[in-house]
Design a protein around this motif. Structure first.
Motif, PDB file in Angstrom:
ATOM      1  N   PRO A 172       1.392  -1.327  -0.174  1.00  0.00           N
ATOM      2  CA  PRO A 172      -0.206  -0.034   0.192  1.00  0.00           C
ATOM      3  C   PRO A 172       0.914   1.301   0.276  1.00  0.00           C
ATOM      4  N   ASP A 173      -0.014   2.306  -0.745  1.00  0.00           N
ATOM      5  CA  ASP A 173       0.505   3.598  -0.597  1.00  0.00           C
ATOM      6  C   ASP A 173       0.211   4.631   0.699  1.00  0.00           C
ATOM      7  N   SER A 174       1.235   3.841   2.315  1.00  0.00           N
ATOM      8  CA  SER A 174       0.621   4.464   3.007  1.00  0.00           C
ATOM      9  C   SER A 174       1.697   4.841   4.206  1.00  0.00           C
ATOM     10  N   VAL A 175       1.623   6.144   4.831  1.00  0.00           N
ATOM     11  CA  VAL A 175       2.464   6.618   5.600  1.00  0.00           C
ATOM     12  C   VAL A 175       1.889   6.641   7.068  1.00  0.00           C
ATOM     13  N   PHE A 176       2.967   6.575   7.837  1.00  0.00           N
ATOM     14  CA  PHE A 176       2.853   6.520   9.089  1.00  0.00           C
ATOM     15  C   PHE A 176       3.536   7.468  10.292  1.00  0.00           C
ATOM     16  N   TRP A 177       2.427   8.241  10.966  1.00  0.00           N
ATOM     17  CA  TRP A 177       3.509   9.460  11.653  1.00  0.00           C
ATOM     18  C   TRP A 177       3.356   8.687  13.187  1.00  0.00           C
ATOM     19  N   VAL A 178       4.182   8.165  13.382  1.00  0.00           N
ATOM     20  CA  VAL A 178       4.859   7.888  13.925  1.00  0.00           C
ATOM     21  C   VAL A 178       5.392   9.461  15.367  1.00  0.00           C
ATOM     22  N   ASN A 179       4.485   9.479  16.787  1.00  0.00           N
ATOM     23  CA  ASN A 179       5.536  10.656  16.818  1.00  0.00           C
ATOM     24  C   ASN A 179       6.598  10.109  18.616  1.00  0.00           C
ATOM     25  N   SER A 180       6.761  11.463  18.899  1.00  0.00           N
ATOM     26  CA  SER A 180       8.874  11.650  19.624  1.00  0.00           C
ATOM     27  C   SER A 180       8.319  10.293  20.568  1.00  0.00           C
ATOM     28  N   GLN A 181       7.637  10.433  20.914  1.00  0.00           N
ATOM     29  CA  GLN A 181       7.279   9.014  22.714  1.00  0.00           C
ATOM     30  C   GLN A 181       7.334   7.376  21.518  1.00  0.00           C
ATOM     31  N   GLY A 182       7.013   7.585  20.903  1.00  0.00           N
ATOM     32  CA  GLY A 182       7.528   6.036  20.049  1.00  0.00           C
ATOM     33  C   GLY A 182       5.711   5.732  19.353  1.00  0.00           C
ATOM     34  N   LYS A 183       5.161   6.602  19.576  1.00  0.00           N
ATOM     35  CA  LYS A 183       3.191   6.050  19.200  1.00  0.00           C
ATOM     36  C   LYS A 183       3.215   6.035  17.869  1.00  0.00           C
ATOM     37  N   ILE A 184       2.744   5.621  17.791  1.00  0.00           N
ATOM     38  CA  ILE A 184       1.540   5.481  15.693  1.00  0.00           C
ATOM     39  C   ILE A 184       0.283   6.408  15.996  1.00  0.00           C
ATOM     40  N   LYS A 185       0.502   7.545  15.862  1.00  0.00           N
ATOM     41  CA  LYS A 185      -0.551   8.662  16.524  1.00  0.00           C
ATOM     42  C   LYS A 185      -1.460   8.462  14.953  1.00  0.00           C
ATOM     43  N   GLY A 186      -0.670   8.402  13.951  1.00  0.00           N
ATOM     44  CA  GLY A 186      -2.039   8.505  12.993  1.00  0.00           C
ATOM     45  C   GLY A 186      -1.524   7.609  11.008  1.00  0.00           C
ATOM     46  N   LEU A 187      -2.020   8.035  10.223  1.00  0.00           N
ATOM     47  CA  LEU A 187      -2.130   6.607   8.911  1.00  0.00           C
ATOM     48  C   LEU A 187      -2.619   7.452   7.533  1.00  0.00           C
ATOM     49  N   PHE A 188      -1.865   8.237   6.895  1.00  0.00           N
ATOM     50  CA  PHE A 188      -2.266   8.475   5.440  1.00  0.00           C
ATOM     51  C   PHE A 188      -2.137   7.479   4.757  1.00  0.00           C
ATOM     52  N   PHE A 189      -3.645   7.011   4.601  1.00  0.00           N
ATOM     53  CA  PHE A 189      -3.800   5.768   3.266  1.00  0.00           C
ATOM     54  C   PHE A 189      -3.481   6.553   1.802  1.00  0.00           C
ATOM     55  N   GLU A 190      -3.232   5.784   1.128  1.00  0.00           N
ATOM     56  CA  GLU A 190      -3.473   6.549  -0.628  1.00  0.00           C
ATOM     57  C   GLU A 190      -2.227   7.497  -0.804  1.00  0.00           C
ATOM     58  N   PHE A 191      -1.150   7.796  -0.261  1.00  0.00           N
ATOM     59  CA  PHE A 191      -0.760   8.835   0.025  1.00  0.00           C
ATOM     60  C   PHE A 191      -0.553   9.876  -1.477  1.00  0.00           C
ATOM     61  N   ASP A 192       0.198   9.237  -2.104  1.00  0.00           N
ATOM     62  CA  ASP A 192       0.052   9.797  -3.668  1.00  0.00           C
ATOM     63  C   ASP A 192      -0.890  10.113  -4.072  1.00  0.00           C
ATOM     64  N   LYS A 193      -1.890   9.657  -3.864  1.00  0.00           N
ATOM     65  CA  LYS A 193      -3.449  10.186  -4.700  1.00  0.00           C
ATOM     66  C   LYS A 193      -4.162  11.144  -4.225  1.00  0.00           C
ATOM     67  N   HIS A 194      -3.761  11.245  -2.685  1.00  0.00           N
ATOM     68  CA  HIS A 194      -4.466  11.970  -1.935  1.00  0.00           C
ATOM     69  C   HIS A 194      -3.830  13.232  -1.926  1.00  0.00           C
ATOM     70  N   TRP A 195      -2.647  13.207  -1.651  1.00  0.00           N
ATOM     71  CA  TRP A 195      -1.992  14.045  -0.627  1.00  0.00           C
ATOM     72  C   TRP A 195      -1.964  15.572  -1.270  1.00  0.00           C
ATOM     73  N   ASP A 196      -1.765  17.072  -1.134  1.00  0.00           N
ATOM     74  CA  ASP A 196      -2.022  18.038  -2.243  1.00  0.00           C
ATOM     75  C   ASP A 196      -1.012  18.443  -2.204  1.00  0.00           C
ATOM     76  N   GLN A 197       0.365  18.348  -1.328  1.00  0.00           N
ATOM     77  CA  GLN A 197       1.248  19.176  -1.892  1.00  0.00           C
ATOM     78  C   GLN A 197       1.793  20.715  -1.398  1.00  0.00           C
ATOM     79  N   ASN A 198       0.159  20.384   0.080  1.00  0.00           N
ATOM     80  CA  ASN A 198       0.706  21.547   0.578  1.00  0.00           C
ATOM     81  C   ASN A 198       0.803  21.016   2.155  1.00  0.00           C
ATOM     82  N   PRO A 199       2.165  21.275   2.391  1.00  0.00           N
ATOM     83  CA  PRO A 199       3.232  20.744   3.314  1.00  0.00           C
ATOM     84  C   PRO A 199       2.770  21.342   4.752  1.00  0.00           C
TER      85      PRO A 199
END
Length: 164
Positions: A124-151
């Motif tokens: 899958p084209d997924s990106v995980f956000w892992v915070n500085s405490q070592g917890k998975i806080k979020g998952l971005f599905f289909e990153f390339d398809k849905h990312w609007d390139q506005n950081p």
């Protein structure tokens, strides 16, 4: 993004110096965007990696962690060349085999597997956000398809969630 709040899995990886450490130790201390992919990918990886590089270049407190699903071909040299413009903001995790890389992907919650005799990898084209405490806080599905390139939008989201 799908919000999450779960611990990183226990999983031993080798660091650049040859020492074995738990992945949790490697990811603690920085905000991380973790991407499972491979540099020979013919479909989604390059688009997502370019967008992630753009994002990371604008936000120095985020680190891109690239977990190679094809460690036989994704060498340290290829990684360094691909990410030469972001060396200090990236981390390369190269396990001993595809099987180990696929195992780590499953522990994160995604499936990856060899899809044909040509060596292609279905993932899958997924990106995980892992915070500085070592917890998975979020998952971005289909990153390339849905990312609007506005950081700014993603950075604001992460900053807001860190403060909660």
């Amino acid at each position: 993004m799908m919000e999450a709040d779960r611990n990183l899995p226990k999983f031993q990886i080798s660091e650049e110096d040859g020492k074995t450490v738990d992945i949790r130790k490697t990811l603690i201390g920085k905000e991380n965007l973790v991407y499972f992919g491979y540099l020979n990918c013919k479909t989604i990886c390059h688009g997502s990696l370019q967008k992630l590089k753009n994002l990371i270049s604008k936000q120095k407190n985020l680190r891109l962690v690239f977990v190679s699903l094809d460690p036989e071909k994704d060498t340290e040299e290829r990684f360094e060349k691909y990410f030469s413009d972001l060396k200090s903001e990236t981390k390369f995790i190269r396990l001993e085999s595809r099987g180990r890389a696929f195992e780590l992907a499953r522990l994160f919650g995604i499936m990856a597997f060899s899809s044909n005799k040509n060596g292609d990898i279905d993932h899958p084209d997924s990106v995980f956000w892992v915070n500085s405490q070592g917890k998975i806080k979020g998952l971005f599905f289909e990153f390339d398809k849905h990312w609007d390139q506005n950081p700014k939008e993603l950075i604001k989201f992460i900053s807001d969630k860190k403060q909660q």
